[in-house]
Write a protein that holds these residues in place. Structure first.
Motif, PDB file in Angstrom:
ATOM      1  N   ALA A 134       0.806  -1.234   0.000  1.00  0.00           N
ATOM      2  CA  ALA A 134       0.000   0.000   0.000  1.00  0.00           C
ATOM      3  C   ALA A 134       0.825   1.265   0.000  1.00  0.00           C
ATOM      4  CB  ALA A 134      -0.977  -0.013   1.156  1.00  0.00           C
ATOM      5  N   MET A 135       1.678   1.420  -1.029  1.00  0.00           N
ATOM      6  CA  MET A 135       2.534   2.594  -1.100  1.00  0.00           C
ATOM      7  C   MET A 135       2.547   3.208  -2.474  1.00  0.00           C
ATOM      8  SD  MET A 135       5.761   1.228   0.898  1.00  0.00           S
ATOM      9  CE  MET A 135       5.558   0.468   2.468  1.00  0.00           C
ATOM     10  N   PRO A 136       2.192   4.525  -2.587  1.00  0.00           N
ATOM     11  CA  PRO A 136       2.397   5.234  -3.846  1.00  0.00           C
ATOM     12  C   PRO A 136       3.865   5.633  -4.000  1.00  0.00           C
ATOM     13  CG  PRO A 136       1.340   6.664  -2.256  1.00  0.00           C
ATOM     14  CD  PRO A 136       1.483   5.307  -1.604  1.00  0.00           C
ATOM     15  N   THR A 137       4.272   6.103  -5.191  1.00  0.00           N
ATOM     16  CA  THR A 137       5.686   6.381  -5.435  1.00  0.00           C
ATOM     17  C   THR A 137       5.912   7.430  -6.497  1.00  0.00           C
ATOM     18  OG1 THR A 137       7.809   5.333  -5.883  1.00  0.00           O
ATOM     19  CG2 THR A 137       5.981   4.627  -7.220  1.00  0.00           C
ATOM     20  N   ASN A 138       7.167   7.696  -6.812  1.00  0.00           N
ATOM     21  CA  ASN A 138       7.559   8.509  -7.952  1.00  0.00           C
ATOM     22  C   ASN A 138       8.670   7.767  -8.680  1.00  0.00           C
ATOM     23  OD1 ASN A 138       9.802   8.832  -6.191  1.00  0.00           O
ATOM     24  ND2 ASN A 138      10.300  10.728  -7.191  1.00  0.00           N
ATOM     25  N   VAL A 163       8.974  15.051  -4.446  1.00  0.00           N
ATOM     26  CA  VAL A 163       8.295  14.063  -3.597  1.00  0.00           C
ATOM     27  C   VAL A 163       8.692  14.269  -2.140  1.00  0.00           C
ATOM     28  CG1 VAL A 163       8.027  11.615  -3.073  1.00  0.00           C
ATOM     29  CG2 VAL A 163       7.991  12.394  -5.435  1.00  0.00           C
ATOM     30  N   GLY A 164       9.992  14.459  -1.893  1.00  0.00           N
ATOM     31  CA  GLY A 164      10.467  14.667  -0.527  1.00  0.00           C
ATOM     32  C   GLY A 164       9.801  15.864   0.130  1.00  0.00           C
ATOM     33  N   GLU A 165       9.642  16.941  -0.632  1.00  0.00           N
ATOM     34  CA  GLU A 165       9.015  18.148  -0.097  1.00  0.00           C
ATOM     35  C   GLU A 165       7.510  17.970   0.092  1.00  0.00           C
ATOM     36  OE1 GLU A 165      10.219  21.105  -2.920  1.00  0.00           O
ATOM     37  OE2 GLU A 165      12.321  21.030  -2.269  1.00  0.00           O
ATOM     38  N   GLY A 166       6.884  17.092  -0.693  1.00  0.00           N
ATOM     39  CA  GLY A 166       5.441  16.915  -0.616  1.00  0.00           C
ATOM     40  C   GLY A 166       4.982  15.775   0.270  1.00  0.00           C
ATOM     41  N   LYS A 167       5.923  14.963   0.762  1.00  0.00           N
ATOM     42  CA  LYS A 167       5.538  13.775   1.548  1.00  0.00           C
ATOM     43  C   LYS A 167       4.641  14.124   2.730  1.00  0.00           C
ATOM     44  CE  LYS A 167       9.237  11.614   2.687  1.00  0.00           C
ATOM     45  NZ  LYS A 167      10.413  10.773   2.930  1.00  0.00           N
ATOM     46  N   GLU A 168       5.074  15.040   3.549  1.00  0.00           N
ATOM     47  CA  GLU A 168       4.297  15.354   4.750  1.00  0.00           C
ATOM     48  C   GLU A 168       3.007  16.095   4.398  1.00  0.00           C
ATOM     49  OE1 GLU A 168       4.908  17.853   8.820  1.00  0.00           O
ATOM     50  OE2 GLU A 168       6.612  16.679   8.072  1.00  0.00           O
ATOM     51  N   ARG A 169       3.121  17.090   3.547  1.00  0.00           N
ATOM     52  CA  ARG A 169       1.960  17.917   3.195  1.00  0.00           C
ATOM     53  C   ARG A 169       0.897  17.124   2.458  1.00  0.00           C
ATOM     54  NH1 ARG A 169       1.571  21.307  -1.284  1.00  0.00           N
ATOM     55  NH2 ARG A 169       3.786  21.070  -1.615  1.00  0.00           N
ATOM     56  N   MET A 170       1.312  16.234   1.549  1.00  0.00           N
ATOM     57  CA  MET A 170       0.367  15.499   0.708  1.00  0.00           C
ATOM     58  C   MET A 170       0.079  14.076   1.221  1.00  0.00           C
ATOM     59  SD  MET A 170      -0.460  17.595  -1.708  1.00  0.00           S
ATOM     60  CE  MET A 170      -1.209  16.538  -2.929  1.00  0.00           C
ATOM     61  N   PHE A 180       3.948   8.492   0.207  1.00  0.00           N
ATOM     62  CA  PHE A 180       5.004   7.604   0.666  1.00  0.00           C
ATOM     63  C   PHE A 180       5.981   7.462  -0.481  1.00  0.00           C
ATOM     64  CE2 PHE A 180       7.372   3.885   1.624  1.00  0.00           C
ATOM     65  CZ  PHE A 180       7.461   3.878   3.003  1.00  0.00           C
ATOM     66  N   ASP A 181       7.236   7.726  -0.239  1.00  0.00           N
ATOM     67  CA  ASP A 181       8.266   7.758  -1.276  1.00  0.00           C
ATOM     68  C   ASP A 181       8.813   6.359  -1.527  1.00  0.00           C
ATOM     69  OD1 ASP A 181      10.383   8.303  -2.942  1.00  0.00           O
ATOM     70  OD2 ASP A 181      11.353   9.725  -1.587  1.00  0.00           O
ATOM     71  N   THR A 182       8.525   5.802  -2.694  1.00  0.00           N
ATOM     72  CA  THR A 182       9.092   4.506  -3.047  1.00  0.00           C
ATOM     73  C   THR A 182      10.161   4.656  -4.126  1.00  0.00           C
ATOM     74  OG1 THR A 182       7.339   4.031  -4.627  1.00  0.00           O
ATOM     75  CG2 THR A 182       7.044   3.189  -2.394  1.00  0.00           C
ATOM     76  N   SER A 183      10.818   5.799  -4.134  1.00  0.00           N
ATOM     77  CA  SER A 183      11.955   5.986  -5.032  1.00  0.00           C
ATOM     78  C   SER A 183      13.010   4.937  -4.714  1.00  0.00           C
ATOM     79  CB  SER A 183      12.582   7.371  -4.830  1.00  0.00           C
ATOM     80  OG  SER A 183      11.646   8.389  -4.987  1.00  0.00           O
ATOM     81  N   THR A 184      13.949   4.788  -5.615  1.00  0.00           N
ATOM     82  CA  THR A 184      15.012   3.806  -5.444  1.00  0.00           C
ATOM     83  C   THR A 184      15.654   3.894  -4.071  1.00  0.00           C
ATOM     84  OG1 THR A 184      15.440   3.866  -7.809  1.00  0.00           O
ATOM     85  CG2 THR A 184      17.192   2.994  -6.430  1.00  0.00           C
ATOM     86  N   LEU A 185      15.645   2.770  -3.371  1.00  0.00           N
ATOM     87  CA  LEU A 185      16.264   2.587  -2.058  1.00  0.00           C
ATOM     88  C   LEU A 185      15.675   3.468  -0.952  1.00  0.00           C
ATOM     89  CD1 LEU A 185      19.976   2.153  -3.203  1.00  0.00           C
ATOM     90  CD2 LEU A 185      18.282   0.377  -2.744  1.00  0.00           C
ATOM     91  N   LYS A 186      14.443   3.942  -1.133  1.00  0.00           N
ATOM     92  CA  LYS A 186      13.777   4.742  -0.097  1.00  0.00           C
ATOM     93  C   LYS A 186      12.879   3.883   0.789  1.00  0.00           C
ATOM     94  CE  LYS A 186      15.176   8.871  -1.304  1.00  0.00           C
ATOM     95  NZ  LYS A 186      15.608   9.976  -0.522  1.00  0.00           N
ATOM     96  N   GLU A 187      12.534   2.689   0.352  1.00  0.00           N
ATOM     97  CA  GLU A 187      11.708   1.756   1.123  1.00  0.00           C
ATOM     98  C   GLU A 187      12.147   0.341   0.770  1.00  0.00           C
ATOM     99  OE1 GLU A 187       9.306  -0.327  -0.579  1.00  0.00           O
ATOM    100  OE2 GLU A 187      10.304   0.462  -2.318  1.00  0.00           O
ATOM    101  N   PRO A 188      11.828  -0.656   1.596  1.00  0.00           N
ATOM    102  CA  PRO A 188      12.370  -2.001   1.403  1.00  0.00           C
ATOM    103  C   PRO A 188      11.599  -2.906   0.449  1.00  0.00           C
ATOM    104  CG  PRO A 188      11.128  -1.930   3.435  1.00  0.00           C
ATOM    105  CD  PRO A 188      11.135  -0.530   2.885  1.00  0.00           C
ATOM    106  N   TYR A 189      10.406  -2.575   0.072  1.00  0.00           N
ATOM    107  CA  TYR A 189       9.558  -3.546  -0.602  1.00  0.00           C
ATOM    108  C   TYR A 189       9.882  -3.756  -2.080  1.00  0.00           C
ATOM    109  CZ  TYR A 189       7.323  -2.940   3.804  1.00  0.00           C
ATOM    110  OH  TYR A 189       7.109  -2.861   5.142  1.00  0.00           O
ATOM    111  N   ARG A 190      10.410  -2.752  -2.747  1.00  0.00           N
ATOM    112  CA  ARG A 190      10.811  -2.970  -4.139  1.00  0.00           C
ATOM    113  C   ARG A 190      11.926  -4.011  -4.205  1.00  0.00           C
ATOM    114  NH1 ARG A 190      11.635   2.689  -7.033  1.00  0.00           N
ATOM    115  NH2 ARG A 190      12.317   1.301  -8.684  1.00  0.00           N
TER     116      ARG A 190
END
Length: 189
Positions: free
Chosen positions: A72-76, A131-138, A141-151
């Motif tokens: 359940a994670m959106p990304t860029n 994405v980094g600037e919009g994470k909290e405001r919007m 969840f950032d699933t950019s390369t190496l930003k989360e473990p599931y990819r």
């Protein structure tokens, strides 16, 4: 071995714990194809190519994004088409920011899948900053390369398939298109 030939056959080795959370577009076990002309030209034996183009989005990117979206994670990022397809299947709103030099056909595919799509006047790291600037405001969840473990977890299924298809004998050498490194880490796992 008796399970359907999909990446979900390795479910116990993946982070998705509930079957009902597995988002799928039909990720088939991709074939390993012998390359006899390359073997002859290089005086080598056992050169194979794994045909990842048979995955639902036409790319090995599907392996990582199916896992990220199932968690359940959106990304860029440049995996936007796979992200958009899996988010559409899961009913998750997706935002994709693509660098200025992204081919128009890729942008159209991402938008066609239903993602909110923007071309950024800059490079991939400029997209990541947005994405980094919009994470909290919007609430992104950032699933950019190496930003989360599931990819990484999704990408390791290629290594599991490869080992299974080669009789659980690991090849001496694996050449892998690394990009940002997510797949390389997943294959190592």
């Amino acid at each position: 071995a008796s399970r359907a030939p999909t990446l979900w056959r390795y479910r116990e080795l993946l982070p998705v714990r509930r079957r009902e959370n597995c988002v799928s577009l039909g990720e088939v076990m991709t074939p390993v194809l012998p390359m006899p002309k390359l073997e002859k030209a290089n005086r080598a034996a056992g050169i194979f190519v794994k045909d990842e183009g048979r995955l639902p989005t036409g790319s090995f990117k599907a392996r990582g994004l199916v896992m990220a979206v199932s968690m359940a994670m959106p990304t860029n990022g440049n995996a936007g088409a796979a992200l958009a397809a899996y988010c559409a299947r899961a009913g998750i709103e997706a935002y994709v920011f693509a660098p200025a030099d992204t081919p128009e056909i890729n942008l159209r595919e991402i938008a066609e899948q239903g993602a909110k799509t923007w071309r950024v006047n800059g490079y991939i790291d400029d997209c990541g900053k947005i994405v980094g600037e919009g994470k909290e405001r919007m609430g992104w969840f950032d699933t950019s390369t190496l930003k989360e473990p599931y990819r990484i977890e999704g990408k390791k299924t290629m290594g599991l398939e490869l080992a299974e298809q080669l009789g659980w004998q690991v090849p001496d050498v694996i050449l892998y298109p690394t990009g940002g490194g997510t797949g390389l880490i997943g294959m190592w796992k």
